[in-house]
Design a protein around this motif. Structure first.
Motif, PDB file in Angstrom:
ATOM      1  N   CYS A  95       4.429  33.294 -12.876  1.00  0.00           N
ATOM      2  CA  CYS A  95       4.741  34.715 -13.068  1.00  0.00           C
ATOM      3  C   CYS A  95       4.312  35.501 -11.831  1.00  0.00           C
ATOM      4  CB  CYS A  95       4.022  35.257 -14.300  1.00  0.00           C
ATOM      5  SG  CYS A  95       4.451  34.401 -15.846  1.00  0.00           S
TER       6      CYS A  95
ATOM      7  N   ASN B 201       8.495  38.784 -12.576  1.00  0.00           N
ATOM      8  CA  ASN B 201       9.404  37.636 -12.684  1.00  0.00           C
ATOM      9  C   ASN B 201       8.689  36.468 -13.342  1.00  0.00           C
ATOM     10  OD1 ASN B 201      11.641  38.828 -11.201  1.00  0.00           O
ATOM     11  ND2 ASN B 201      10.302  38.688  -9.423  1.00  0.00           N
ATOM     12  N   ARG B 202       9.470  35.564 -13.906  1.00  0.00           N
ATOM     13  CA  ARG B 202       8.899  34.370 -14.523  1.00  0.00           C
ATOM     14  C   ARG B 202       9.805  33.174 -14.249  1.00  0.00           C
ATOM     15  NH1 ARG B 202       8.053  34.746 -20.755  1.00  0.00           N
ATOM     16  NH2 ARG B 202       6.270  36.003 -20.104  1.00  0.00           N
TER      17      ARG B 202
ATOM     18  N   SER C 159      12.197  36.106  -4.382  1.00  0.00           N
ATOM     19  CA  SER C 159      13.206  35.878  -5.412  1.00  0.00           C
ATOM     20  C   SER C 159      12.978  34.530  -6.088  1.00  0.00           C
ATOM     21  CB  SER C 159      14.609  35.905  -4.803  1.00  0.00           C
ATOM     22  OG  SER C 159      14.790  34.799  -3.933  1.00  0.00           O
ATOM     23  N   GLU C 160      13.554  34.380  -7.266  1.00  0.00           N
ATOM     24  CA  GLU C 160      13.425  33.106  -7.994  1.00  0.00           C
ATOM     25  C   GLU C 160      14.052  31.964  -7.194  1.00  0.00           C
ATOM     26  OE1 GLU C 160      15.209  31.075 -12.039  1.00  0.00           O
ATOM     27  OE2 GLU C 160      14.494  33.148 -12.158  1.00  0.00           O
TER      28      GLU C 160
END
Length: 443
Positions: free
Chosen positions: A25, A29-30, A88-89
């Motif tokens: 996390c 975001n996760r 970003s993811e």
């Protein structure tokens, strides 16, 4: 960034192994991602979230990989913050890819036995190999690699000895590590370069570690190096005084005066030429306030910023916080109550319904950058405001409150007073007041 590990007992395969997953996390975001490793449930330590050190668990192979995954994630976030961008993811997935699925070439390199050291290698070639090996070595307790700052220190020591050798035109050898060398290097460092005693002592301490490593490689080392003294002088550290901490506490971000100054700083630091990319003022001002509160969280708990960023309500047990430090894996026991100076409960309650993932306070990216603005608002010029200063302030002011050293060490996770003393500052005003209160003739 908060990183947790889970053993997926709901996905045990036919051979009785369960996969190990990560939940990461950061900044709202996760990411949930598999580690690629499996383990029998009876071999999983639920408290430390790693494989137990028992026969047949392959903990020597799995735990270092789990630590490497965490290190890769934290490095990706650090790199993004240094570049002033959000992680970003997709970028995080790409950063984790080499650790999760190492290529055949890298796997071969990782498992290949180290080449034996040759006695023909020069002093600095051996030192370079020692540095590289130190960088690869994992801490036996935390299974983390050496910190970047520690690695930079080793490289700085190598560069200093190279400079000494070139300046004095004296080749350094393992056999030449005697008292004459020690005295020559001391004179060079302290008399010619004007370096402090502690700086000289750090280089000697690292040199001794390097020479001990050479002995482990069965290389011929002059054993007189063991008598090299490592001088160390306690010089104290900077910490906020009680008055300075209260100035930061009392900043009223809803007041007209503070809002006016914030608007001036915002206009001065964001060029009109880039008005299309100018961050929203209200969001920017809110982040300044969050940075102030994140600093107070560090000052109220004594936590490192990495641990403060993952401090959550499930760590609160009554009037105590139980948290395992990420860097050292040592248990920290921190008071969770308010007194006249430390207002942790009130601070946490203010964010109780605004934080994500059960955190006491939301994640604050680029916190030290925004603390520069907080410093301007509070009118503090004596030192630079950083989250590390918050940890030092906690230690110093708790001592002035009369809390025993051992009790504070249980909160900070220190195990030795020598390491603890690096966080103790001196408030000369409070010190004078204490002397005067105890003096029978004080006016």
């Amino acid at each position: 960034m908060e990183i947790t590990r889970q053993l997926r007992r709901d996905r045990i395969n036919k051979r009785g192994f369960a996969p190990i997953h990560f939940t990461i996390c950061w900044a709202g975001n996760r990411l949930r991602i598999g580690s690629g490793e499996v383990v029998r449930p009876e071999h999983w330590d639920e408290e430390s979230h790693k494989v137990k050190a028992v026969k047949g668990s392959y903990y020597n192979q799995i735990n270092p990989k789990l630590a490497a995954i965490e290190e890769a994630a934290e490095t990706a976030l650090y790199t993004a913050e240094q570049a002033h961008r959000l992680l970003s993811e997709e970028a995080l997935r790409q950063a984790l890819e080499p650790v999760l699925k190492p290529g055949k070439a890298s796997a071969t390199e990782a498992t290949a036995p180290a080449a034996p050291l040759q006695q023909s290698l020069g002093f600095f070639q051996l030192m370079e190999q020692w540095i590289q090996e130190s960088a690869r070595k994992l801490h036996p307790t935390t299974f983390r690699p050496m910190a970047k700052t520690s690695l930079a220190g080793l490289k700085a020591t190598k560069a200093r000895f190279e400079q000494f050798s070139a300046t004095k035109k004296v080749p350094l050898t393992l056999q030449g590590m005697d008292n004459a060398f020690y005295m020559a290097f001391r004179e060079y460092m302290m008399d010619e370069l004007g370096q402090e005693t502690n700086t000289f002592g750090k280089h000697i301490a690292r040199l001794r570690t390097f020479l001990a490593w050479c002995e482990e490689q069965d290389l011929p080392v002059n054993r007189r190096y063991r008598k090299f003294a490592v001088p160390k002088v306690y010089v104290g550290v900077d910490a906020l005084t009680e008055h300075e901490l209260r100035r930061i506490q009392r900043l009223d971000f809803s007041s007209e005066e503070v809002q006016k100054r914030l608007l001036e700083i915002h206009k001065a630091t964001h060029s009109k030429a880039n008005s299309d990319q100018m961050p929203n003022y209200q969001a920017w001002a809110a982040h300044v306030r969050l940075a102030r509160d994140k600093f107070l969280e560090c000052a109220y708990t004594g936590l490192r910023i990495s641990d403060a960023e993952r401090l959550a309500w499930h760590h609160v047990k009554g009037q105590m916080i139980h948290l395992k430090a990420g860097k050292t894996q040592r248990e920290c026991y921190i008071p969770f109550y308010d007194d006249s100076l430390f207002h942790l409960v009130a601070l946490a309650n203010a964010y109780e319904h605004r934080s994500h993932d059960d955190l006491l306070l939301p994640t604050c990216y680029r916190v030290n950058e925004f603390l520069k603005i907080v410093q301007q608002l509070a009118g503090i010029t004596r030192l630079n405001l950083t989250t590390k200063l918050g940890r030092k302030t906690f230690v110093t002011l708790k001592l002035y409150q009369g809390v025993p050293t051992r009790s504070i060490m249980q909160a900070t996770g220190h195990t030795t007073e020598s390491s603890f003393n690096h966080y103790v500052g001196v408030d000369t005003i409070s010190l004078l007041e204490q002397f005067m209160r105890r003096s029978p003739n004080a006016a």
